[in-house]
Enzyme design. Structure first.
Site, mmCIF file in Angstrom:
data_model
loop_
_atom_site.group_PDB
_atom_site.id
_atom_site.type_symbol
_atom_site.label_atom_id
_atom_site.label_comp_id
_atom_site.label_asym_id
_atom_site.label_seq_id
_atom_site.Cartn_x
_atom_site.Cartn_y
_atom_site.Cartn_z
ATOM 1 C CG HIS A 97 -1.825 -1.185 1.302
ATOM 2 N ND1 HIS A 97 -1.389 -2.445 1.673
ATOM 3 C CD2 HIS A 97 -3.153 -1.305 1.061
ATOM 4 C CE1 HIS A 97 -2.402 -3.287 1.648
ATOM 5 N NE2 HIS A 97 -3.485 -2.627 1.286
ATOM 6 C CG HIS A 334 -5.969 1.785 -0.536
ATOM 7 N ND1 HIS A 334 -5.918 2.420 0.668
ATOM 8 C CD2 HIS A 334 -6.260 0.474 -0.262
ATOM 9 C CE1 HIS A 334 -6.180 1.559 1.640
ATOM 10 N NE2 HIS A 334 -6.396 0.363 1.090
ATOM 11 C CD GLU A 482 -20.315 -5.924 24.563
ATOM 12 O OE1 GLU A 482 -21.267 -6.193 25.313
ATOM 13 O OE2 GLU A 482 -20.385 -5.101 23.611
ATOM 14 C CG HIS A 545 -28.473 -13.289 26.619
ATOM 15 N ND1 HIS A 545 -29.231 -12.736 25.616
ATOM 16 C CD2 HIS A 545 -28.130 -12.258 27.434
ATOM 17 C CE1 HIS A 545 -29.346 -11.436 25.810
ATOM 18 N NE2 HIS A 545 -28.685 -11.119 26.909
#
Length: 735
Positions: A97, A334, A482, A545
C-alpha cells in the site's frame, strides 16, 4: 472548537547556526527518559553511544543546530526519502500500500524527527513515546521511519524483503516480529483503540508513581488513523472512552485523504468527523495542508501537547499517493504497486534521481543523531530513576516489577483453595474471590466489565473506579463497548510486561469482540478474558444469550488458552495459569449457576490442562473414560458413581484446557487417556465440534449442536440431554 494552526520557523529552528544539519528538536521543559532495561533496573540494551554526551538534568541534548536556509530542502529531501523507500519496497514486492506512506510522510517526518522521544538502540525503554499506525496497511511508512532513525530491526535488506517469508517487515505491523512496532495493527480501528489502552496505562502509572518533582512516568502516545479506521465502530467505542477519561497524552493524526478502496469516501462516509470527536470530548485541530504545511503540523502538535485534560485529534488533509502524476488522489494508489512506468514518472515529478532504496548522505547524517540523542535520554532517565529509588524505595521496587514483568515471590499463595465441604457456588462468584485475592498481591492487575460488573462479578472491592480525576484506581468501567474493551486491554497489556489487564462480559458476547481477542492471541498480549454465563445453564435468557459454538471456535484459535473450570480449585488454577501466561491470552468460561466443589479437582491439575479426577481401575485399564468440562464435570462424576455401582471400572477426566493438555508429554497424555481405551464419553453443554479427536471414532460426544432455548436451567439441561442418565446410557453402550 476546531482550530487551524500555523507556526513560524523561528520557533522551530535556531537561526545563524554554522552547520546545516537539520531542524532542531523541541526542548521540553522536562525530559523524561525511558529505559525498560536500565542499569538501575536490569541490563540495558540501549546504552550511551560512543562519544554521546551525558546530559545534566534540565539540559536538552536533543537540540540539533540547523540553519533556516537549509531546512526546507533537507526536510523535503527527508520526506521524499520516506516516500521512495515505501514506493521501492512495495514495487519490489509487487504488493503493498504505497498511497498512505506517500501522503503521510510529512506528518510522520515531523513526528519522528522533531517531536518523539525514543532510543533506536533500545526499542523497549520504558518511558519512550509510543507510536501506533492504526492504518496498518501503510506499514512501509513506519518501517521507513524506523530505518532512518537507526533501529537495528529494519535495515536496508529488511526493506528489500518487505512482505517476504521470514522478513522483519511483514505486510502489516507486528509487534512480535519487529522491535520498534508497539502493537499489531491491520484490522482497521483496532490500532487507535490500542493507543487508547497505551494512554490509559501511562496515565494510570503516572498517577500511582509520580511524585512532586519526580515525574518518572511521562510519555505521549501518538497514532495515525485513516478514513477506514474512522468508519469502524471499535474506533468510536475506544475514542469515546478516551474522551471520557481525559487522556491528555494521546494525540491522534487523522489522515484525511477522502479515499478508500472503493473510491472517494463521499460514496459512504460524509459525517463531520470533527464535530463527532468534539462530542466525544476531544480537542480537535484541522491542518488544511498536510502535503507541504510543515509549520502547520508543528503548530498543531505544539497546541495538542498544551492540552492536558483531553486527547487531541489532529485532522490533516493530505493527498493519497502524493507525487504520483497519474494515480495520486485515486483508489488506484491505495493497495497495489505503482508499476514501473508510474514509479519513473513519480521520480521525475518529485525530482528524485536516485536508485531504489537510496538514502542521501545528508538525510542519513541528519537522522543519525537520534542514536546518540536516544542514548542520552535513556541515561538521564536512568539517573533520575536512581534518585527516585533513593527517596521512594517501595514505589521504585514496585514500578521496577511492572517494567520488567516480575511477579511477586509467592503470589500464587494468595489464591483461595476449596474442599468438597466448601459451599457450592457459581464459578463467576469464585472468580471474583480469585480476582480480589490477586489484586492484593499483583500490583499490575486492573480491569473491568462491559457494563456487567455486578453480573460478571469482576469488581475489585478495595479499589475505586479509574476515572479522569481518579486514574490511580484499578476498576475500569468500559460501558457497553465489548470490541473497544478488548482492543483497549491489548494496548494495556503491551504497554509494559507487568500490567495484567482483564475484561469481562457474557461469553456469548465475545462475538462482539472476537476480532480484538484474535489480535490478543496474534500479538502475544496476555489479556485475561473473564467470560461468564458460559452455557445453556444461564437458563431463561434463552438462545440469544446461550453460547453454543463458542468453546470450539476459541479452541480453534492459535495461541490462546480456553479454560472452563468446574469448581473453586479449578477456577483458582485457571487464574494461576492466566497470570503466568503473559504472552498468550486466556479465556475463562464461568458459570451462572451454582456448582459443587468436587473431590479430586486441583489447581495443579489445571496446569496440565487435563487430569484424572477419580478412577477405580488399576494398571491404567478402566472400562470407560468419562470426560467433562466446567459444569458438566459434576454430571460426569455422578455418572461414574452410577456405573461403578454396576461393577464398572470408570475413570473421570477433567479436560479444563485442551491447549495445555496438548502441550504435555506423550507419556503424561497416555497416562490420562490411554490409547488402548476406546470406550470414551464426553459431555459438555456446547457444540460437539472438535470432541472427535478426544473421544475417537468409537467414542461418544454428548453436547448441543443447535441453538438453546428459554427455560429454567434444569429444564433446558434435561430437554437437551445433558444429564447423568444420558451419560450412563452412552457409557453402557460402549463397555
Amino acid at each position: 472548537m476546531v482550530t487551524s494552526s500555523s507556526l513560524s520557523l523561528s520557533r522551530a529552528f535556531i537561526s545563524g547556526a554554522a552547520a546545516a544539519q537539520g531542524p532542531t528538536r523541541e526542548c521540553p521543559e522536562r525530559v523524561y527518559l525511558a529505559g525498560l532495561k536500565l542499569s538501575s533496573i536490569s541490563g540495558s540494551r540501549g546504552l550511551r553511544a560512543a562519544g554521546a554526551p551525558f546530559r545534566k538534568s534540565g539540559s536538552c541534548a536533543a537540540t540539533v543546530r540547523a540553519s533556516v536556509k537549509t531546512d526546507t530542502t533537507l526536510v523535503e529531501k527527508s520526506v521524499n526519502t520516506i516516500r521512495f523507500l515505501a514506493i521501492d519496497a512495495v514495487e519490489k514486492a509487487n504488493s503493498g500500500h504505497p498511497g498512505l506512506p506517500m501522503g503521510c510522510a510529512p506528518m510522520a517526518h515531523v513526528l519522528f524527527d522533531e517531536v518523539m522521544r525514543y532510543n533506536p538502540k533500545n526499542p523497549y525503554w520504558f518511558n519512550r513515546d509510543r507510536f501506533v499506525l492504526s492504518a496498518g496497511h501503510g506499514c512501509m511508512l513506519h518501517y521507513a521511519l524506523l530505518h532512518l532513525a537507526g533501529y537495528d530491526s529494519v535495515r536496508e535488506e529488511d526493506l528489500k524483503s518487505f512482505r517476504q517469508w521470514g522478513s522483519k517487515t511483514p505486510g502489516h505491523p507486528e509487534n512480535f516480529e519487529t522491535p520498534g512496532i508497539e502493537v499489531t495493527t491491520g484490522p482497521l480501528g483496532q490500532g487507535i483503540a490500542n493507543a487508547v489502552g497505551l494512554a490509559l496505562a501511562e496515565k494510570h502509572l503516572a498517577a500511582r508513581y509520580n511524585k512532586p518533582g519526580m515525574e518518572i512516568v511521562g510519555h505521549y502516545i501518538y497514532a495515525i488513523l485513516g478514513d477506514g479506521c474512522q468508519m469502524e465502530g471499535v474506533a468510536n467505542e475506544a475514542c469515546s472512552l478516551a474522551g471520557h477519561w481525559g487522556l491528555g497524552k494521546l494525540i491522534a493524526f487523522y489522515d484525511d485523504n477522502h479515499i478508500s478502496i472503493d473510491g472517494n469516501t463521499e460514496i459512504a462516509f460524509t459525517e463531520n468527523v470533527e464535530k463527532r470527536f468534539e462530542g466525544l470530548g476531544w480537542h480537535v485541530i484541522w491542518v488544511k495542508n498536510g502535503n507541504t504545511g510543515y509549520d502547520e503540523i508543528r503548530a498543531a502538535i505544539k497546541e495538542a501537547k498544551a492540552i492536558k485534560d483531553k486527547p487531541t485529534l489532529i485532522k490533516i488533509t493530505t493527498t493519497i499517493g502524493y507525487g504520483s502524476p497519474n494515480k495520486a488522489n485515486t483508489y488506484a494508489v491505495h493497495g497495489s504497486a505503482l508499476g514501473a512506468k508510474e514509479v519513473d514518472a513519480t521520480r521525475k515529478n518529485l525530482g528524485w534521481a536516485h536508485e531504489p532504496f537510496h538514502v542521501p548522505e545528508d538525510v542519513k547524517k541528519h537522522w543519525s543523531r537520534h542514536i546518540s540523542d536516544g542514548a542520552a535520554l535513556e541515561s538521564e532517565w536512568n539517573a533520575k530513576f536512581a534518585e527516585y529509588e533513593r527517596k521512594y524505595k517501595e514505589e521504585a521496587a514496585e514500578l521496577k516489577s511492572l517494567i520488567n514483568g516480575e511477579l511477586p515471590v509467592g503470589w500464587e499463595k494468595a489464591l483461595p483453595t476449596y474442599t468438597p465441604n466448601s459451599a457450592a457456588d457459581a464459578t463467576r462468584n469464585l472468580s471474583q474471590q480469585c480476582l480480589n485475592a490477586l489484586a492484593a498481591t499483583l500490583p499490575g492487575l486492573l480491569g473491568g466489565s462491559a457494563d456487567l460488573a455486578s453480573s460478571n462479578m469482576t469488581l475489585l472491592k478495595t479499589f475505586g473506579n479509574f476515572q479522569k480525576d481518579m486514574p490511580q484506581e484499578r476498576n475500569i468501567r468500559f460501558g457497553v463497548r465489548e470490541h473497544g474493551m478488548g482492543a483497549i486491554c491489548n494496548g494495556i497489556a503491551l504497554h509494559c510486561p507487568g500490567l495484567i489487564p482483564y475484561c469481562a462480559t457474557f461469553f456469548v458476547f465475545t462475538d462482539y469482540m472476537r476480532a480484538a481477542i484474535r489480535i490478543s492471541a496474534l500479538s502475544q498480549a496476555g489479556v485475561i478474558y473473564v467470560m461468564t454465563h458460559d452455557s445453556i445453564g444461564l437458563g431463561e435468557d434463552g438462545p440469544t444469550h446461550q453460547p453454543i459454538e463458542h468453546l470450539s471456535t476459541f479452541r480453534a484459535m492459535p495461541n490462546i488458552l480456553m479454560l472452563r473450570p468446574a469448581d473453586g480449585n479449578e477456577t483458582a488454577g485457571a487464574y494461576q495459569v492466566a497470570v503466568l501466561n503473559r504472552k498468550r491470552p486466556s479465556i475463562l468460561a464461568l458459570s451462572r449457576q451454582k456448582l459443587p466443589n468436587l473431590p479430586g479437582t486441583s489447581i495443579k491439575g489445571v496446569e496440565k490442562g487435563g487430569y484424572i479426577v477419580s478412577c477405580n481401575a488399576v494398571d491404567n485399564q478402566p472400562d470407560v473414560i468419562l470426560i467433562g468440562t466446567g459444569s458438566e464435570l459434576e454430571i460426569a462424576t455422578k455418572a461414574a458413581d452410577e456405573l461403578r455401582k454396576g461393577g464398572k471400572k470408570v475413570r473421570v477426566v477433567s479436560l479444563v484446557c485442551w491447549e495445555l493438555f496438548d502441550e504435555q508429554s506423550d507419556t503424561y497424555k497416555e497416562s490420562v487417556l490411554p490409547s488402548a481405551i476406546s470406550a470414551r464419553v464426553s459431555i459438555e453443554a456446547g457444540s460437539t465440534f472438535g470432541w472427535g479427536k478426544i473421544v475417537g471414532s468409537k467414542g461418544k460426544a454428548i453436547g448441543i449442536d443447535r441453538f438453546g432455548a428459554s427455560a429454567p436451567a434444569g429444564k433446558v439441561y434435561k430437554e437437551f440431554g445433558i444429564t447423568v442418565e444420558a451419560m450412563v446410557e452412552a457409557a453402557k453402550g460402549l463397555c
